[in-house]
Design an enzyme around this catalytic site. Sequence first.
Site, PDB file in Angstrom:
ATOM      1  N   LYS A  35     -43.721  -3.420 -36.768  1.00 62.70           N
ATOM      2  CA  LYS A  35     -43.640  -4.049 -35.610  1.00 62.70           C
ATOM      3  C   LYS A  35     -42.916  -5.440 -35.388  1.00 62.70           C
ATOM      4  O   LYS A  35     -42.205  -5.668 -34.455  1.00 62.70           O
ATOM      5  CB  LYS A  35     -45.278  -4.513 -35.444  1.00 62.70           C
ATOM      6  CG  LYS A  35     -46.126  -3.200 -35.030  1.00 62.70           C
ATOM      7  CD  LYS A  35     -47.458  -3.525 -34.751  1.00 62.70           C
ATOM      8  CE  LYS A  35     -48.386  -2.218 -34.462  1.00 62.70           C
ATOM      9  NZ  LYS A  35     -49.700  -2.522 -34.211  1.00 62.70           N
ATOM     10  N   GLU A 152     -57.946 -18.706 -23.821  1.00 63.57           N
ATOM     11  CA  GLU A 152     -56.939 -18.108 -23.000  1.00 63.57           C
ATOM     12  C   GLU A 152     -57.597 -17.397 -21.832  1.00 63.57           C
ATOM     13  O   GLU A 152     -58.457 -16.754 -21.984  1.00 63.57           O
ATOM     14  CB  GLU A 152     -56.004 -17.175 -23.839  1.00 63.57           C
ATOM     15  CG  GLU A 152     -54.845 -16.645 -23.196  1.00 63.57           C
ATOM     16  CD  GLU A 152     -53.874 -17.684 -22.420  1.00 63.57           C
ATOM     17  OE1 GLU A 152     -53.415 -18.631 -22.978  1.00 63.57           O
ATOM     18  OE2 GLU A 152     -53.974 -17.620 -21.151  1.00 63.57           O
ATOM     19  N   PHE A 153     -56.872 -17.644 -20.654  1.00 62.34           N
ATOM     20  CA  PHE A 153     -57.387 -17.049 -19.360  1.00 62.34           C
ATOM     21  C   PHE A 153     -56.468 -15.959 -18.832  1.00 62.34           C
ATOM     22  O   PHE A 153     -56.649 -15.672 -17.450  1.00 62.34           O
ATOM     23  CB  PHE A 153     -57.794 -17.970 -18.429  1.00 62.34           C
ATOM     24  CG  PHE A 153     -58.902 -18.892 -18.994  1.00 62.34           C
ATOM     25  CD1 PHE A 153     -60.474 -18.699 -19.229  1.00 62.34           C
ATOM     26  CD2 PHE A 153     -58.818 -19.957 -19.567  1.00 62.34           C
ATOM     27  CE1 PHE A 153     -61.454 -19.258 -19.849  1.00 62.34           C
ATOM     28  CE2 PHE A 153     -59.610 -20.991 -20.276  1.00 62.34           C
ATOM     29  CZ  PHE A 153     -60.928 -20.628 -20.404  1.00 62.34           C
ATOM     30  N   LEU A 154     -55.323 -15.588 -19.445  1.00 65.54           N
ATOM     31  CA  LEU A 154     -54.484 -14.658 -18.656  1.00 65.54           C
ATOM     32  C   LEU A 154     -54.844 -13.552 -18.541  1.00 65.54           C
ATOM     33  O   LEU A 154     -56.124 -12.868 -19.248  1.00 65.54           O
ATOM     34  CB  LEU A 154     -53.198 -14.647 -19.422  1.00 65.54           C
ATOM     35  CG  LEU A 154     -53.055 -14.414 -20.993  1.00 65.54           C
ATOM     36  CD1 LEU A 154     -52.777 -12.651 -20.929  1.00 65.54           C
ATOM     37  CD2 LEU A 154     -51.884 -14.768 -21.709  1.00 65.54           C
ATOM     38  N   LYS A 205     -65.300 -19.722 -22.311  1.00 67.22           N
ATOM     39  CA  LYS A 205     -64.426 -18.417 -22.304  1.00 67.22           C
ATOM     40  C   LYS A 205     -65.176 -17.033 -22.026  1.00 67.22           C
ATOM     41  O   LYS A 205     -65.001 -16.518 -21.193  1.00 67.22           O
ATOM     42  CB  LYS A 205     -63.805 -17.916 -23.689  1.00 67.22           C
ATOM     43  CG  LYS A 205     -63.026 -16.703 -23.538  1.00 67.22           C
ATOM     44  CD  LYS A 205     -62.009 -16.512 -22.893  1.00 67.22           C
ATOM     45  CE  LYS A 205     -61.426 -15.106 -22.729  1.00 67.22           C
ATOM     46  NZ  LYS A 205     -60.478 -14.793 -22.058  1.00 67.22           N
ATOM     47  N   ASN A 209     -65.507 -14.937 -18.294  1.00 71.33           N
ATOM     48  CA  ASN A 209     -65.512 -13.304 -18.299  1.00 71.33           C
ATOM     49  C   ASN A 209     -66.841 -12.547 -17.927  1.00 71.33           C
ATOM     50  O   ASN A 209     -66.717 -11.840 -17.143  1.00 71.33           O
ATOM     51  CB  ASN A 209     -65.075 -12.732 -19.893  1.00 71.33           C
ATOM     52  CG  ASN A 209     -63.433 -12.875 -19.934  1.00 71.33           C
ATOM     53  OD1 ASN A 209     -62.741 -13.338 -18.900  1.00 71.33           O
ATOM     54  ND2 ASN A 209     -62.881 -12.392 -21.085  1.00 71.33           N
ATOM     55  N   PHE A 250     -62.101 -10.922  -6.316  1.00 70.29           N
ATOM     56  CA  PHE A 250     -62.586 -10.228  -7.441  1.00 70.29           C
ATOM     57  C   PHE A 250     -64.098  -9.564  -7.449  1.00 70.29           C
ATOM     58  O   PHE A 250     -64.925  -9.510  -8.270  1.00 70.29           O
ATOM     59  CB  PHE A 250     -62.896 -11.279  -8.833  1.00 70.29           C
ATOM     60  CG  PHE A 250     -62.300 -10.689 -10.094  1.00 70.29           C
ATOM     61  CD1 PHE A 250     -60.935 -10.782 -10.187  1.00 70.29           C
ATOM     62  CD2 PHE A 250     -63.091 -10.259 -10.794  1.00 70.29           C
ATOM     63  CE1 PHE A 250     -60.502 -10.258 -11.408  1.00 70.29           C
ATOM     64  CE2 PHE A 250     -62.605  -9.757 -12.172  1.00 70.29           C
ATOM     65  CZ  PHE A 250     -61.422  -9.568 -12.587  1.00 70.29           C
ATOM     66  N   CYS A 261     -60.890  -6.786 -22.566  1.00 67.16           N
ATOM     67  CA  CYS A 261     -61.781  -8.072 -22.446  1.00 67.16           C
ATOM     68  C   CYS A 261     -63.000  -7.730 -22.036  1.00 67.16           C
ATOM     69  O   CYS A 261     -64.051  -8.099 -22.650  1.00 67.16           O
ATOM     70  CB  CYS A 261     -60.977  -8.865 -21.688  1.00 67.16           C
ATOM     71  SG  CYS A 261     -59.452  -9.353 -22.344  1.00 67.16           S
ATOM     72  N   ARG A 325     -56.883   0.714 -23.134  1.00 70.84           N
ATOM     73  CA  ARG A 325     -58.506   0.445 -24.003  1.00 70.84           C
ATOM     74  C   ARG A 325     -59.567   0.255 -22.979  1.00 70.84           C
ATOM     75  O   ARG A 325     -59.532  -0.326 -21.920  1.00 70.84           O
ATOM     76  CB  ARG A 325     -58.446  -1.035 -24.625  1.00 70.84           C
ATOM     77  CG  ARG A 325     -57.384  -0.606 -26.021  1.00 70.84           C
ATOM     78  CD  ARG A 325     -57.185  -2.046 -26.546  1.00 70.84           C
ATOM     79  NE  ARG A 325     -56.198  -2.963 -25.960  1.00 70.84           N
ATOM     80  CZ  ARG A 325     -55.922  -4.133 -26.088  1.00 70.84           C
ATOM     81  NH1 ARG A 325     -56.454  -4.814 -27.319  1.00 70.84           N
ATOM     82  NH2 ARG A 325     -55.132  -4.685 -25.336  1.00 70.84           N
TER      83      ARG A 325
HETATM   84  C1  UGA Z   1     -59.749 -10.620 -17.808  1.00 70.84           C
HETATM   85  C2  UGA Z   1     -59.736 -11.769 -17.235  1.00 70.84           C
HETATM   86  O1  UGA Z   1     -59.458 -11.591 -15.712  1.00 70.84           O
HETATM   87  C3  UGA Z   1     -58.743 -12.969 -17.660  1.00 70.84           C
HETATM   88  O2  UGA Z   1     -59.122 -14.058 -16.870  1.00 70.84           O
HETATM   89  C4  UGA Z   1     -58.892 -12.979 -19.079  1.00 70.84           C
HETATM   90  O3  UGA Z   1     -58.321 -14.019 -19.784  1.00 70.84           O
HETATM   91  C5  UGA Z   1     -58.946 -11.732 -19.734  1.00 70.84           C
HETATM   92  O4  UGA Z   1     -59.862 -10.651 -19.169  1.00 70.84           O
HETATM   93  C6  UGA Z   1     -59.009 -11.941 -21.380  1.00 70.84           C
HETATM   94  O5  UGA Z   1     -60.323 -12.288 -21.600  1.00 70.84           O
HETATM   95  O6  UGA Z   1     -58.333 -11.849 -21.948  1.00 70.84           O
HETATM   96  P1  UGA Z   1     -57.820  -8.386 -17.843  1.00 70.84           P
HETATM   97  O7  UGA Z   1     -58.855  -7.543 -18.702  1.00 70.84           O
HETATM   98  O8  UGA Z   1     -56.273  -8.438 -18.097  1.00 70.84           O
HETATM   99  O9  UGA Z   1     -58.018 -10.033 -17.774  1.00 70.84           O
HETATM  100  O10 UGA Z   1     -58.068  -7.720 -16.279  1.00 70.84           O
HETATM  101  P2  UGA Z   1     -58.857  -7.953 -15.094  1.00 70.84           P
HETATM  102  O11 UGA Z   1     -57.774  -8.195 -13.837  1.00 70.84           O
HETATM  103  O12 UGA Z   1     -59.574  -9.281 -15.052  1.00 70.84           O
HETATM  104  O13 UGA Z   1     -59.408  -6.515 -14.792  1.00 70.84           O
HETATM  105  C7  UGA Z   1     -60.366  -6.164 -15.623  1.00 70.84           C
HETATM  106  C8  UGA Z   1     -60.984  -4.907 -14.769  1.00 70.84           C
HETATM  107  O14 UGA Z   1     -61.805  -5.085 -14.051  1.00 70.84           O
HETATM  108  C9  UGA Z   1     -59.911  -3.865 -14.677  1.00 70.84           C
HETATM  109  O15 UGA Z   1     -60.499  -2.515 -15.018  1.00 70.84           O
HETATM  110  C10 UGA Z   1     -60.187  -3.879 -13.058  1.00 70.84           C
HETATM  111  O16 UGA Z   1     -59.657  -2.701 -12.504  1.00 70.84           O
HETATM  112  C11 UGA Z   1     -61.569  -4.392 -12.959  1.00 70.84           C
HETATM  113  N1  UGA Z   1     -61.836  -5.111 -11.798  1.00 70.84           N
HETATM  114  C12 UGA Z   1     -61.085  -6.234 -11.284  1.00 70.84           C
HETATM  115  C13 UGA Z   1     -62.626  -4.397 -10.773  1.00 70.84           C
HETATM  116  O17 UGA Z   1     -63.033  -3.323 -10.671  1.00 70.84           O
HETATM  117  N2  UGA Z   1     -62.878  -5.147  -9.413  1.00 70.84           N
HETATM  118  C14 UGA Z   1     -62.326  -6.099  -9.388  1.00 70.84           C
HETATM  119  O18 UGA Z   1     -62.583  -7.038  -8.099  1.00 70.84           O
HETATM  120  C15 UGA Z   1     -61.501  -6.898 -10.220  1.00 70.84           C
END
Ligand code: UGA
Length: 435
Positions: A35, A152-154, A205, A209, A250, A261, A325
């Site tokens: 990797k 981290e919140f990305l 954090k 979430n 959201f 996450c 995942r």
């Molecule tokens: C999430 C958080 O949004 C980030 O802020 C955080 O840093 C990250 O986890 C982490 O802990 O590393 P992520 O998992 O990349 O980010 O994606 P999201 O955009 O949050 O979506 C997560 C899931 O929720 C997806 O399956 C999405 O389809 C679903 N979702 C999201 C819904 O079903 N409805 C919504 O309104 C929003």
Amino acid sequence: MTITVIGHGYVGLVSACVFADFGNNVYVIGHTSQKIEKLRNGDPLIYEPGLKELLEKNLLAKRILFTTEYEKAISSSDIVFIAVGTPSKANGDADLGTVFQVAEKLAPHLKKGFTVVSCKSTVPVGTNRKIEGIINQYKPKNAEVAIASCPEFLREGTAIYDTLNADRVVIGSDSHKAINFLLKLHKPMNGKRVITNLASAELIKYASNAVLATKISFANLISFYCEKAGADVENVLDAVGMDKRIGRIFMDPGVGYGGACFPKDVKAIINIGKNLGIDPLLFDAVEKINYEAKLNFAVKIMANTKTKKVAIWGLSFKPNTDDIREAPSLFIIGKLLDMGFKINVYDPVAESNVKKVFDETKIKYFTDPYKAVDEVSALIILTEWNEFKQIDLEEVKKRMKDLIIFDGRNIYDHEMMKSSGFSYYSIGRPPIKNI
Ligand code: UGA
């Protein structure tokens, strides 16, 4: 500054590239040589918009260096970030094995002067104190170290933008010197600064979430009510969200949250609560509703298809990533296969990852979404990739055997679907039965 990032997943690699882009010298430590070799050649190993370009740019500028060796990287660093994975254990606890291992490995190489060791991995309350204990046990006597928690919140899919434009940069530490080092490193980033103690940073954090997952489960629960009551969840949530105290963002109902996450962190915050003697009943419900959201959709498909040949568009847990995942698609495919369905699938980028779970003897992969719907009885949409939003309904109509669409992300206009000639089943909206 010279920094080391241990771990090259979404958080580690994105942070490392961004810090390198600010002009810092960045070492990235991984433990698999193949990797590391790929990363050195500009392959980010994951699909994340803009990441390959940022990586190549900083490799060319010689500001980012990938290695499996700790000694040189750690001994030259002012700040060391731990950004390794904390997957769920069978009991739902976050698995901290790798976090503690890397703490033990890095400690002996800390330089004589001052170093900040900062944890970016999502870890339960009290973990940073344990990291501190390990580092103090294994560090050279003359090394001065301060521990910090920098969660981290990305989001995947918008990781670089989120890192540069965070709503907040959280720094938890007892050490003013460590806080100042981290403030300096994060200076070019947007977002409010939150300076706090270690336990608060760790909890911020999980709490963040947990509230986001709660909003999604709330939206899904309301969608169950709407389906029984003949209401339209989009109208309901639009109106609810107009209250400024609530907000609409959201709160999109769907086939449940997935990813690396929310599922893991909701499980972990449940166990953190139990360990603290708190009944985490809200989070138990959040998890249960998320399961119901996936199951209800699978049941809806089984109850309303005419034959057992279907096509699925979208496999990644959300758009703009190849990450599968905990993707709802895996659960739904599994349930349909159990019931004897034949499944064609299409995803713009996640195919090779899904193949590791369901090989080509189990489901049929397509590189053209329209070819995937040939002769099927239903089209199922599980990820809201942009390319599905302006579907050519006439083309789909020509190819499908029965005209039924199951939309797990409510991407199509309900009114438009009424005159489409398709039967249309979405989330929390009345079914449209045209056949
Ligand atoms: C999430 C958080 O949004 C980030 O802020 C955080 O840093 C990250 O986890 C982490 O802990 O590393 P992520 O998992 O990349 O980010 O994606 P999201 O955009 O949050 O979506 C997560 C899931 O929720 C997806 O399956 C999405 O389809 C679903 N979702 C999201 C819904 O079903 N409805 C919504 O309104 C929003």
